[in-house]
Scaffold this active site. Sequence first.
Site, PDB file in Angstrom:
ATOM      1  N   ASP A 169      39.070  35.760  45.424  1.00 38.44           N
ATOM      2  CA  ASP A 169      38.016  35.243  44.571  1.00 38.44           C
ATOM      3  C   ASP A 169      37.472  36.439  43.789  1.00 38.44           C
ATOM      4  OD1 ASP A 169      35.946  33.565  43.525  1.00 38.44           O
ATOM      5  OD2 ASP A 169      34.606  34.293  45.097  1.00 38.44           O
ATOM      6  N   ASP A 216      33.782  36.673  41.826  1.00 34.38           N
ATOM      7  CA  ASP A 216      32.343  36.874  41.987  1.00 34.38           C
ATOM      8  C   ASP A 216      31.966  36.952  43.459  1.00 34.38           C
ATOM      9  OD1 ASP A 216      31.987  36.782  39.250  1.00 34.38           O
ATOM     10  OD2 ASP A 216      31.437  34.662  39.218  1.00 34.38           O
TER      11      ASP A 216
END
Length: 277
Positions: free
Chosen positions: A9, A11
Site C-alpha cells: 500500500d 499512504d
Amino acid sequence: MSGIIVVFDFDKTIVDCDSDNWVIDGLGFTDLFNQLLPTMPWNTLMDKLMLEMHAQGKTIGEIKEVLHRIPIHPRVIPAIKAAHALGCDLRIVSDANLFFIETILEHLGIKEYFSEINTNPGYVSEEGRLRILPYHDFNKAPHGCALCPPNMCKGLIIERIQDSLSNNGDENKRIIYLGDGSGDYCPSLRLRERDFMMPRKNFPVWDLICRDPLLLKAEIHPWSDGQELEQVLLQLINKITSLDDESSQQFISSDCKMQTLSVTAHEALPKVLPVRS
C-alpha cells in the site's frame, strides 16, 4: 528472481501519512475539503479540489513541492532497496493516485524499484490542471465488492496478479502484502496459505483482521513503524527463500490472538467498511 512478490500500500505504509490530505492541508484547502467531504465520493472530491486549486492559481509545481516534503520513516527506503536487491518483484496497490505516487517515488529515487503501480489515475490535463479519476468507474461498472470503497477493490487487483502468475506458470510464487487501512482487508482475504500478510499494527486493517484472524489463509506478521517494517519484511524474505514450499504452515501472531479473545463470539464483521484505506 526470488519467487516473491511484495505488494505495498502507499499512504501510511510507504509514506507516513495520507498523501491526499497532505496536499490539501499543505496548500490551504482544508476548510473547503471538510465542507465538501459529506457531499461526494472521495475521488470526485479530490478532482473537484484540484479544479479549485487550479482556478485559484496553484500550479503543478507547487503541488509537487508539497509532495516532496511528505514524511517517510528513514528505514522504509532501505527496506525497499534491500527487498529489490534480494530479487523481489515490488508492486504498489494504493487508493491514492498515480500523479502523487510517481511524484513522491521519483523525488525519493525509488520509482525504478517498482514493476507495477495500481492506483487511481492522476494526470495533468491540457489545461494544466491535475485530474484525479477513480480506478473503477463505479458509475458504469460497479466492482460489486461490499468490503471496498466504490472506486477500488484491492482484492480484485490481487486476484488479477494471482491469475497472471498462474497463466505464466509462476503459481508457486509467494505474495507478501503490506497495508494499513480498511481497504487492505479485502486483499488480505484473497491471499493463499503460502502468502504473508503484514498489517500495520493498531491501524484499521489490523483491527479488522483481529476480529477473526482465522479468516485469513496467509500468515500474519504485524509491524508498527518503518523500522519494524524493514525488520519483519527482510526476515520474511529470508524465511521464504529457505522454506520448503510443501511445509508452509499458517502463523498467527500472539498479539492478534490476544486481541481476538476480547471480541465476543457472536460479533460479525461489518458488511460495509469506511471509504478510505
